[in-house]
Design a protein around this motif. Structure first.
Motif, short mmCIF file in Angstrom:
data_model
loop_
_atom_site.label_atom_id
_atom_site.label_comp_id
_atom_site.label_asym_id
_atom_site.label_seq_id
_atom_site.Cartn_x
_atom_site.Cartn_y
_atom_site.Cartn_z
N ILE A 1 -2.84 10.97 -16.76
CA ILE A 1 -1.47 10.48 -16.82
C ILE A 1 -1.48 9.05 -17.34
O ILE A 1 -2.07 8.16 -16.74
CB ILE A 1 -0.81 10.53 -15.42
N LEU A 2 -0.83 8.85 -18.47
CA LEU A 2 -0.69 7.51 -19.05
C LEU A 2 0.71 7.01 -18.74
O LEU A 2 1.70 7.65 -19.07
CB LEU A 2 -0.94 7.53 -20.55
N HIS A 3 0.81 5.84 -18.13
CA HIS A 3 2.09 5.32 -17.66
C HIS A 3 2.92 4.73 -18.78
O HIS A 3 4.12 4.98 -18.89
CB HIS A 3 1.84 4.26 -16.58
N PHE A 4 2.36 3.90 -19.62
CA PHE A 4 2.98 3.28 -20.79
C PHE A 4 4.09 2.29 -20.47
O PHE A 4 4.76 1.83 -21.39
CB PHE A 4 3.56 4.35 -21.75
N ASP A 5 4.31 1.94 -19.21
CA ASP A 5 5.34 0.94 -18.92
C ASP A 5 4.98 0.15 -17.67
O ASP A 5 5.80 -0.03 -16.77
CB ASP A 5 6.70 1.63 -18.74
N ILE A 6 3.74 -0.37 -17.64
CA ILE A 6 3.28 -1.16 -16.50
C ILE A 6 3.76 -2.60 -16.69
O ILE A 6 3.45 -3.24 -17.69
CB ILE A 6 1.75 -1.11 -16.38
N LYS A 7 4.53 -3.07 -15.73
CA LYS A 7 5.08 -4.42 -15.75
C LYS A 7 5.50 -4.79 -14.33
O LYS A 7 5.59 -3.89 -13.46
CB LYS A 7 6.27 -4.50 -16.71
N PRO A 8 5.78 -6.06 -14.05
CA PRO A 8 6.11 -6.45 -12.67
C PRO A 8 7.31 -5.70 -12.10
O PRO A 8 7.36 -5.42 -10.91
CB PRO A 8 6.41 -7.95 -12.80
N HIS A 9 8.27 -5.39 -12.95
CA HIS A 9 9.48 -4.71 -12.48
C HIS A 9 9.17 -3.33 -11.92
O HIS A 9 9.91 -2.83 -11.04
CB HIS A 9 10.48 -4.61 -13.64
N ASN A 10 8.13 -2.68 -12.42
CA ASN A 10 7.79 -1.33 -11.99
C ASN A 10 6.71 -1.27 -10.92
O ASN A 10 6.15 -0.22 -10.66
CB ASN A 10 7.35 -0.50 -13.20
N ILE A 11 6.39 -2.40 -10.32
CA ILE A 11 5.47 -2.46 -9.18
C ILE A 11 6.30 -2.75 -7.94
O ILE A 11 6.86 -3.83 -7.79
CB ILE A 11 4.38 -3.54 -9.36
N LEU A 12 6.41 -1.76 -7.05
CA LEU A 12 7.21 -1.92 -5.84
C LEU A 12 6.30 -2.24 -4.64
O LEU A 12 5.13 -1.83 -4.61
CB LEU A 12 8.00 -0.63 -5.56
N LEU A 13 6.85 -2.96 -3.68
CA LEU A 13 6.09 -3.41 -2.52
C LEU A 13 6.71 -2.87 -1.24
O LEU A 13 7.92 -2.98 -1.02
CB LEU A 13 6.06 -4.95 -2.48
N ASP A 14 5.86 -2.26 -0.39
CA ASP A 14 6.38 -1.74 0.87
C ASP A 14 6.44 -2.85 1.92
O ASP A 14 6.29 -4.03 1.59
CB ASP A 14 5.54 -0.55 1.34
N GLU A 15 6.64 -2.48 3.18
CA GLU A 15 6.80 -3.48 4.22
C GLU A 15 5.53 -4.31 4.44
O GLU A 15 5.60 -5.44 4.92
CB GLU A 15 7.23 -2.82 5.53
N ASN A 16 4.37 -3.77 4.06
CA ASN A 16 3.11 -4.50 4.19
C ASN A 16 2.64 -5.11 2.87
O ASN A 16 1.49 -5.53 2.76
CB ASN A 16 2.02 -3.55 4.73
N PHE A 17 3.54 -5.14 1.88
CA PHE A 17 3.24 -5.66 0.55
C PHE A 17 2.14 -4.86 -0.14
O PHE A 17 1.40 -5.38 -0.97
CB PHE A 17 2.86 -7.15 0.60
N THR A 18 2.04 -3.57 0.21
CA THR A 18 1.15 -2.67 -0.51
C THR A 18 1.84 -2.27 -1.80
O THR A 18 2.99 -1.79 -1.79
CB THR A 18 0.85 -1.42 0.32
N PRO A 19 1.18 -2.47 -2.96
CA PRO A 19 1.84 -2.19 -4.24
C PRO A 19 1.91 -0.68 -4.53
O PRO A 19 1.01 0.08 -4.17
CB PRO A 19 0.95 -2.89 -5.26
N LYS A 20 3.00 -0.27 -5.18
CA LYS A 20 3.21 1.13 -5.55
C LYS A 20 3.70 1.18 -7.00
O LYS A 20 4.68 0.54 -7.36
CB LYS A 20 4.28 1.78 -4.66
N LEU A 21 2.97 1.93 -7.81
CA LEU A 21 3.42 2.15 -9.19
C LEU A 21 4.66 3.04 -9.19
O LEU A 21 4.72 4.04 -8.47
CB LEU A 21 2.31 2.81 -10.01
N SER A 22 5.66 2.67 -10.00
CA SER A 22 6.89 3.45 -10.06
C SER A 22 7.36 3.57 -11.50
O SER A 22 6.74 3.03 -12.42
CB SER A 22 7.98 2.80 -9.20
N ASP A 23 8.47 4.28 -11.69
CA ASP A 23 9.14 4.48 -12.98
C ASP A 23 8.21 5.13 -14.00
O ASP A 23 7.61 4.48 -14.85
CB ASP A 23 9.68 3.16 -13.53
#
Length: 622
Positions: A432-454
């Motif tokens: 799976i190639l994401h092709f849109d990795i940027k700060p806006h698409n990195i979400l943070l949960d309550e423990n600031f664990t990063p999650k790739l999105s979009d």
């Protein structure tokens, strides 16, 4: 255009045929025919004809018959004797066959009124008055009612049959003229006699039924060719009739063309609506068919009503982007979720399929979990696990966020993002190639664990494919790998995500945007080049009050980022190597070649770039 020419040619042919028919008709009627005769009518000629005359003589619509040496006209299912034909006045005088002169007991057999001629183009009543036969239960003293002395019952009183009284009334009747308990039996026109008076003097003159009967026996006149003046010759009248006929036909043709054009426009409008709806419905059907065929998808399918209930009518809006809006929702279990409502005008079916197909297959600590989705015709939504700390974008740049993350937190986030991307590239049964990795698409949960999105721009490929084919560049300017829009640099592969991660990592390490036209020195406009020069010269980068351990972490992040953003894709490490470098000792890392802002060669062709101006970080900082 071609269809319009065919229609015009068809109507032109029709006009020519009509003109030809009119000319043939005129030629036929102008041919010499000897007059026919029957009884006292010896001038039966055009437009009249006797039944049995040659076909080219007279008009079929004005055909007469000769019975017992009397000329007969059949008119509105009635039968009338022709008493006189006047070609000069264009009139014909007829009388009902049931009326016999000098026999006042003879009554008409057929009822006839002005209304019978309302739709007739052959005849019109000429100077006629109506005779109304009334049947009353009681004697009527009104002077308008004339005694029928000739009817059965005899005597000088009104004729009666079984207690009924028969009267005639001459002239137009009003409602007030009709006596109570009287009904109309029959009406017949007569030539308007001089003794018939109207207004206040009507009924003041005593008239007998015998006089009325004589007028009925005289008959009434009908005009033919009533559309032209009586003093016109037959030829002028004929030409007028032909002209009138042509104008009528041409009017019908014009109305037909106008109707055809209106119908064509209406049909085209309906057709365009149909095509528009079919195109969109086809897209919606494709989405639904795809989702039904994927048995290995874990997300739950919700209805749009469920989505509205979860969001309480879209009450709590978390954010907005080029794709649409994100709202906070609540599951029945009480767990909060983030619901992305895709904008109808911007999101397309393929982006939706990409998102569900990719993120719906996997479950990883550093990939946002897709809980469910909604696809109900044009309404589409995605239900994610709730990320209370939002996107990474507001934490990278201190002036844009209220919470400052420590270097250790930023390092842990970068490591989590790298592990998530590495999982996408080689941790699944498909690449799976994401092709849109940027700060806006990195979400943070309550423990600031990063999650790739979009994953709207993501692509799925077999794991053994090193080079992928794309018809257009995709991603966000500032984070896009150069091979996506420059030719001869290298093929597009998973190294495009490595480049995007390197640009993201550089911004996380420097807490600033990579491109800043408002920098104090021109050398600082492109931050990766400036930080490379600083490192090569052994100069420290100003990072505020941080520990030596944190400074080593930042240095390690910068060196790894410089490796990731190499112009040539083959010079970049894989994501598994990136994770290894981030987890390793900074002293073991070597400095890569200096990254270039652009390649030596210029672009040889334009590509479509899938981006949203609102999401361009370098433009938003200007």
């Amino acid at each position: 255009m071609f269809g319009g020419k065919i229609i015009l040619a068809g109507y032109t042919t029709l006009v020519v045929l009509v003109l030809f028919s009119v000319i043939c008709y005129a030629w036929k009627i102008l041919q010499h025919c000897d007059p026919s005769s029957c009884g006292n009518n010896d001038n039966i000629t055009h437009p009249f004809r006797l039944k049995g005359d040659p076909k080219n003589c007279g008009d079929k619509g004005y055909e007469l018959e000769c019975e017992n040496n009397r000329t007969v006209l059949h008119l509105f299912s009635g039968k009338y004797y022709v008493e006189e034909i006047n070609h000069h006045k264009k009139t014909i005088r007829v009388v009902d066959v049931g009326i016999h002169k000098d026999d006042c007991s003879s009554l008409p057999l057929h009822s006839l009124t002005y209304y019978n001629f309302s739709n007739s183009y052959q005849y019109r009543l000429r100077h006629a008055s109506p005779v109304v036969f009334m049947n009353c239960e009681n004697p009527v003293p009104s002077p308008l009612y004339i005694d029928n002395i000739c009817s059965k019952g005899g005597g000088n009183s009104s004729g009666s049959v079984k207690g009924q009284y028969l009267y005639v009334v001459v002239g137009d009747l009003k409602v007030s003229d009709v006596a109570d308990l009287c009904t109309v039996e029959m009406m017949l026109p007569i030539a308007q006699p001089p003794w018939l008076m109207s207004g206040e003097n009507r009924g003041n003159i005593s008239i007998s039924f015998l006089g009325v009967h004589n007028d009925m026996a005289y008959g009434f006149e009908l005009c033919y060719y009533c559309f032209c003046p009586a003093n016109w010759s037959f030829f002028y009248c004929l030409m007028w009739r032909i002209a009138y006929y042509l104008i009528s036909v041409l009017s019908l043709i014009v109305l037909g063309l106008a109707g055809r054009a209106l119908f064509g426009l209406l049909f085209m409008f309906v057709f365009l609506i149909y095509k528009f709806r079919r195109r969109h419905l086809s897209m919606f059907d494709n989405i639904e068919d795809f989702l039904r065929s994927q048995n290995n998808l874990m997300p739950i399918m919700y209805s749009y009503l469920d989505i509205k209930k979860m969001t309480k009518g879209f009450k709590d809006k978390l954010g907005e982007g080029g794709y649409g809006c994100v709202y906070k929702g609540m599951l029945r279990s009480g767990h909060p979720v983030g619901i992305k409502i895709l904008d109808k005008s911007k999101a397309n079916g393929q982006d939706f399929i990409n998102e569900v197909a990719t993120i719906g297959r996997i479950h990883h600590v550093n990939v946002v979990r897709l809980i469910g989705y909604c696809v109900q015709r044009s309404k589409r939504a995605l239900v994610y696990e709730f990320m209370p700390n939002g996107s990474l974008e507001k934490y990278i740049f201190s002036q844009e966020g209220n919470v400052n993350l420590s270097c250790m937190q930023m390092y842990e986030i970068s490591l989590g993002v790298a592990r998530g991307i590495d999982y996408l590239h080689r941790g699944c049964d498909i690449q799976i190639l994401h092709f849109d990795i940027k700060p806006h698409n990195i979400l943070l949960d309550e423990n600031f664990t990063p999650k790739l999105s979009d994953f709207g721009l993501a692509k799925l490929y077999p794991t053994n494919d090193s080079i992928v084919s794309l018809t257009a560049a995709r991603g966000t300017m500032g984070y896009m790998a150069p091979e996506l829009f420059y030719k001869n640099i290298g093929g597009v592969s998973y190294k495009a995500d490595v480049y995007s991660f390197g640009m993201l990592l550089m911004e996380m390490a420097g807490r600033r945007r990579n491109l800043n036209v408002f920098a104090d020195h021109t050398s600082q406009i492109y931050f990766p080049s400036w930080v490379y020069d600083q490192s090569r010269e052994g100069m420290e980068i100003e990072m505020g009050q941080i520990t030596e351990e944190e400074r080593a972490m930042v240095k390690k992040m910068i060196i790894v980022a410089l490796w990731c953003i190499q112009m040539n894709p083959s010079d970049r490490p894989s994501m598994s190597k990136v994770v290894e470098m981030l987890e390793g000792n900074v002293e073991l890392l070597q400095m890569p070649p200096k990254p270039s802002l652009c390649p030596q060669e210029m672009p040889v062709e334009d590509h479509e770039i899938n981006m949203d101006l609102a999401e361009l970080p370098m433009l938003s900082s200007m």
